[in-house]
Design a protein around this motif. Structure first.
Motif, PDB file in Angstrom:
ATOM      1  N   ALA A 275      57.864 -52.575 -11.633  1.00 47.22           N
ATOM      2  CA  ALA A 275      59.310 -52.816 -11.704  1.00 47.22           C
ATOM      3  C   ALA A 275      59.803 -53.562 -10.471  1.00 47.22           C
ATOM      4  CB  ALA A 275      60.055 -51.493 -11.857  1.00 47.22           C
ATOM      5  N   ILE A 276      59.307 -53.210  -9.304  1.00 50.68           N
ATOM      6  CA  ILE A 276      59.721 -53.877  -8.075  1.00 50.68           C
ATOM      7  C   ILE A 276      59.323 -55.355  -8.100  1.00 50.68           C
ATOM      8  CG2 ILE A 276      59.193 -54.050  -5.597  1.00 50.68           C
ATOM      9  CD1 ILE A 276      59.210 -50.965  -5.551  1.00 50.68           C
ATOM     10  N   ASP A 277      58.115 -55.638  -8.573  1.00 52.20           N
ATOM     11  CA  ASP A 277      57.672 -57.035  -8.635  1.00 52.20           C
ATOM     12  C   ASP A 277      58.482 -57.829  -9.655  1.00 52.20           C
ATOM     13  OD1 ASP A 277      55.854 -56.562  -6.658  1.00 52.20           O
ATOM     14  OD2 ASP A 277      54.081 -56.623  -7.958  1.00 52.20           O
ATOM     15  N   VAL A 278      58.833 -57.196 -10.784  1.00 52.83           N
ATOM     16  CA  VAL A 278      59.683 -57.876 -11.767  1.00 52.83           C
ATOM     17  C   VAL A 278      61.058 -58.135 -11.161  1.00 52.83           C
ATOM     18  CG1 VAL A 278      60.805 -57.704 -14.027  1.00 52.83           C
ATOM     19  CG2 VAL A 278      58.444 -56.913 -13.747  1.00 52.83           C
ATOM     20  N   ALA A 279      61.607 -57.143 -10.494  1.00 44.57           N
ATOM     21  CA  ALA A 279      62.929 -57.304  -9.871  1.00 44.57           C
ATOM     22  C   ALA A 279      62.925 -58.423  -8.834  1.00 44.57           C
ATOM     23  CB  ALA A 279      63.369 -55.986  -9.238  1.00 44.57           C
ATOM     24  N   THR A 280      61.853 -58.501  -8.064  1.00 49.71           N
ATOM     25  CA  THR A 280      61.737 -59.560  -7.062  1.00 49.71           C
ATOM     26  C   THR A 280      61.703 -60.931  -7.724  1.00 49.71           C
ATOM     27  OG1 THR A 280      60.552 -58.057  -5.574  1.00 49.71           O
ATOM     28  CG2 THR A 280      60.332 -60.421  -5.162  1.00 49.71           C
ATOM     29  N   ALA A 281      60.938 -61.048  -8.821  1.00 50.99           N
ATOM     30  CA  ALA A 281      60.880 -62.317  -9.551  1.00 50.99           C
ATOM     31  C   ALA A 281      62.235 -62.655 -10.165  1.00 50.99           C
ATOM     32  CB  ALA A 281      59.799 -62.233 -10.637  1.00 50.99           C
ATOM     33  N   CYS A 282      62.940 -61.639 -10.653  1.00 49.26           N
ATOM     34  CA  CYS A 282      64.245 -61.873 -11.267  1.00 49.26           C
ATOM     35  C   CYS A 282      65.259 -62.414 -10.270  1.00 49.26           C
ATOM     36  CB  CYS A 282      64.770 -60.580 -11.896  1.00 49.26           C
ATOM     37  SG  CYS A 282      64.004 -60.155 -13.483  1.00 49.26           S
TER      38      CYS A 282
ATOM     39  N   TYR B 139      64.834 -51.692 -16.851  1.00 49.84           N
ATOM     40  CA  TYR B 139      63.587 -50.936 -16.883  1.00 49.84           C
ATOM     41  C   TYR B 139      63.933 -49.599 -17.530  1.00 49.84           C
ATOM     42  CZ  TYR B 139      63.358 -54.541 -13.382  1.00 49.84           C
ATOM     43  OH  TYR B 139      63.482 -55.747 -12.739  1.00 49.84           O
ATOM     44  N   THR B 140      63.509 -49.409 -18.768  1.00 46.20           N
ATOM     45  CA  THR B 140      64.094 -48.349 -19.587  1.00 46.20           C
ATOM     46  C   THR B 140      63.079 -47.867 -20.630  1.00 46.20           C
ATOM     47  OG1 THR B 140      65.987 -47.827 -21.025  1.00 46.20           O
ATOM     48  CG2 THR B 140      65.150 -50.072 -21.124  1.00 46.20           C
ATOM     49  N   TYR B 141      63.528 -47.078 -21.576  1.00 49.58           N
ATOM     50  CA  TYR B 141      62.733 -46.459 -22.651  1.00 49.58           C
ATOM     51  C   TYR B 141      61.868 -45.317 -22.116  1.00 49.58           C
ATOM     52  CZ  TYR B 141      64.175 -50.721 -25.032  1.00 49.58           C
ATOM     53  OH  TYR B 141      64.912 -51.754 -25.532  1.00 49.58           O
ATOM     54  N   ASN B 142      61.102 -45.581 -21.052  1.00 52.47           N
ATOM     55  CA  ASN B 142      60.519 -44.481 -20.287  1.00 52.47           C
ATOM     56  C   ASN B 142      60.958 -44.690 -18.836  1.00 52.47           C
ATOM     57  OD1 ASN B 142      58.837 -46.754 -19.896  1.00 52.47           O
ATOM     58  ND2 ASN B 142      57.171 -45.452 -19.203  1.00 52.47           N
ATOM     59  N   ASP B 143      60.579 -43.818 -17.936  1.00 51.74           N
ATOM     60  CA  ASP B 143      61.180 -43.870 -16.603  1.00 51.74           C
ATOM     61  C   ASP B 143      60.477 -44.861 -15.698  1.00 51.74           C
ATOM     62  OD1 ASP B 143      62.244 -43.194 -13.968  1.00 51.74           O
ATOM     63  OD2 ASP B 143      63.018 -41.409 -14.962  1.00 51.74           O
ATOM     64  N   PRO B 144      61.216 -45.833 -15.137  1.00 50.09           N
ATOM     65  CA  PRO B 144      60.567 -46.849 -14.298  1.00 50.09           C
ATOM     66  C   PRO B 144      60.000 -46.329 -12.989  1.00 50.09           C
ATOM     67  CG  PRO B 144      62.949 -47.105 -14.220  1.00 50.09           C
ATOM     68  CD  PRO B 144      62.659 -46.100 -15.298  1.00 50.09           C
ATOM     69  N   VAL B 145      60.373 -45.124 -12.559  1.00 55.08           N
ATOM     70  CA  VAL B 145      59.807 -44.654 -11.298  1.00 55.08           C
ATOM     71  C   VAL B 145      58.297 -44.503 -11.396  1.00 55.08           C
ATOM     72  CG1 VAL B 145      61.974 -43.492 -10.676  1.00 55.08           C
ATOM     73  CG2 VAL B 145      60.118 -42.168 -11.717  1.00 55.08           C
ATOM     74  N   ILE B 146      57.773 -44.278 -12.614  1.00 53.25           N
ATOM     75  CA  ILE B 146      56.324 -44.096 -12.728  1.00 53.25           C
ATOM     76  C   ILE B 146      55.581 -45.426 -12.720  1.00 53.25           C
ATOM     77  CG2 ILE B 146      56.606 -41.896 -13.938  1.00 53.25           C
ATOM     78  CD1 ILE B 146      55.683 -43.369 -16.511  1.00 53.25           C
ATOM     79  N   PHE B 147      56.291 -46.534 -12.990  1.00 50.29           N
ATOM     80  CA  PHE B 147      55.653 -47.848 -12.851  1.00 50.29           C
ATOM     81  C   PHE B 147      56.410 -48.677 -11.810  1.00 50.29           C
ATOM     82  CE2 PHE B 147      58.483 -48.247 -16.597  1.00 50.29           C
ATOM     83  CZ  PHE B 147      59.140 -49.457 -16.402  1.00 50.29           C
ATOM     84  N   MET B 148      56.772 -48.017 -10.716  1.00 47.90           N
ATOM     85  CA  MET B 148      57.668 -48.615  -9.730  1.00 47.90           C
ATOM     86  C   MET B 148      57.113 -49.901  -9.118  1.00 47.90           C
ATOM     87  SD  MET B 148      57.433 -45.977  -6.481  1.00 47.90           S
ATOM     88  CE  MET B 148      58.221 -47.161  -5.381  1.00 47.90           C
ATOM     89  N   GLU B 149      55.807 -49.995  -8.897  1.00 44.52           N
ATOM     90  CA  GLU B 149      55.243 -51.215  -8.314  1.00 44.52           C
ATOM     91  C   GLU B 149      55.467 -52.414  -9.237  1.00 44.52           C
ATOM     92  OE1 GLU B 149      53.238 -47.629  -6.714  1.00 44.52           O
ATOM     93  OE2 GLU B 149      53.601 -48.366  -8.744  1.00 44.52           O
TER      94      GLU B 149
END
Length: 365
Positions: free
Chosen positions: A146-153, A134-144
């Protein structure tokens, strides 16, 4: 900035209503206080129906398979491919931003592809990626998102990597990093003056994130500091920064000193001389940091990993291409048996320096 009626609104958790009727976002230390339909500085979180929503969920851009070393992470699954993506917006306002076309975007069409968490995880698996960044811009601003992608991964055994400035409050920090396996944290400088005048933020929340990662998580993390001539590259600041890292994080957290090139609002500054990076690396190692690297320049010595005990070259790097590999299957020096800090496998990956753009729309939902 106002939210338009065409955006989708994904509910979020970290906000509260103020006495004057505005709604405060509590994800990061900006604490944006918003009237109905207003957006925060990050651009992707805003007020809709009296609550803070995320407007970029499931929409992203910049899909590309990179070497993990490009994040940069030198001690996390070396040589393996990582699928990278980002969204629009950012919660800092760094005048030197080198991804400003995405992070400072105010056009939703920058979010080129619809990308559900399940689709992203499946595509990463099909392409043989070991991790998702989760990069290029900061993932903390789209954390929900990113968390769902991480869970799927996780269902595919794919790791998650946050490339972040660490500008986040305590409770969402705990929630976000619970789903991350590795991170590279930008420590942009070591003075409050730099953070405020050049980034529009504050230093302490970033230090808090670093200490939290070290003391309360198992997330593997490395630090990057972009050195800008005349701004954050003095001996005194480098001494203070590296001494703080030693005292608070210990000797095993790698730090990358990378070269600035003129960009966005700092076009009048000179590029960083390679000698500055080498000087920073020497200062870090003098102060006890075992793994100090140079970046954005061709420096095989500064890119490579050495045993802190016997000096043996453990991992040779030429840009993002791995050469020498002198680690045992359990991550110890082949010569003296001293462990090398990091997350390693018996053999390095073979991805090399390739950069492969990915068109997500070519893959079935």
């Amino acid at each position: 900035m106002s939210i338009t009626a065409t955006n989708e609104f994904f509910p979020t958790q970290y906000w509260h209503v103020l006495d004057d009727g505005r709604v405060q976002c509590d994800v990061c230390p900006r604490f944006c206080k918003l009237h109905e339909s207003q957006q925060g500085l990050c651009f992707v979180r805003g007020c809709h129906d009296g609550r803070i929503v995320l407007t970029s969920y499931g929409r992203s851009s910049g899909f590309c398979i990179d070497p993990i070393e490009k994040k940069p992470l030198n001690h996390f699954l070396p040589g393996t491919p990582v699928l990278s993506f980002g969204t629009a917006g950012c919660n800092l306002a760094c005048k030197f931003c080198q991804n400003w076309d995405m992070s400072k975007s105010r056009e939703m069409d920058t979010l080129a592809d619809e990308a559900s968490p399940l689709k992203l995880a499946r595509v990463a698996h099909e392409l043989g990626c070991r991790s998702m960044a989760y990069t290029y811009n900061d993932p903390v601003i789209f954390m929900e998102y990113a968390i769902d992608v991480a869970t799927a991964c996780r269902e595919y055994g794919i790791k998650s990597v946050a490339v972040t400035a660490g500008y986040i409050c305590d409770e969402p920090r705990r929630d976000f990093f619970k789903y991350m396996d590795a991170a590279n944290v930008d420590l942009k400088a070591f003075t409050e003056d730099f953070y405020w005048k050049i980034c529009g933020g504050h230093l302490q929340p970033v230090l808090d994130t670093l200490v939290y990662l070290k003391r309360e998580t198992n997330v593997w993390f490395e630090i990057t500091t972009l050195l800008i001539p005349g701004e954050n590259d003095s001996d005194a600041e480098l001494e203070a920064l590296t001494q703080w890292v030693m005292e608070n994080l210990g000797p095993d957290v790698p730090i990358h000193f990378t070269a600035f090139h003129p960009d966005w609002k700092m076009l009048n500054h000179s590029p960083t001389p390679p000698s500055t990076l080498s000087r920073a690396r020497r200062i870090a190692m003098k102060n006890g940091i075992r793994y100090a690297y140079t970046g954005n320049v061709h420096d095989e010595k500064g890119d490579s990993t050495y045993c802190h005990q016997c000096g043996q070259k453990l991992i040779g790097r030429d840009w993002y291409t791995l050469g020498v590999w002198n680690l045992t299957a359990d991550g110890h020096c082949n010569t003296c048996g001293t462990p090398c800090a990091g997350i390693f496998e018996a053999q390095p990956g073979l991805w090399g320096a390739r950069r492969r753009p990915v068109r997500l729309r070519q893959y079935a939902d």
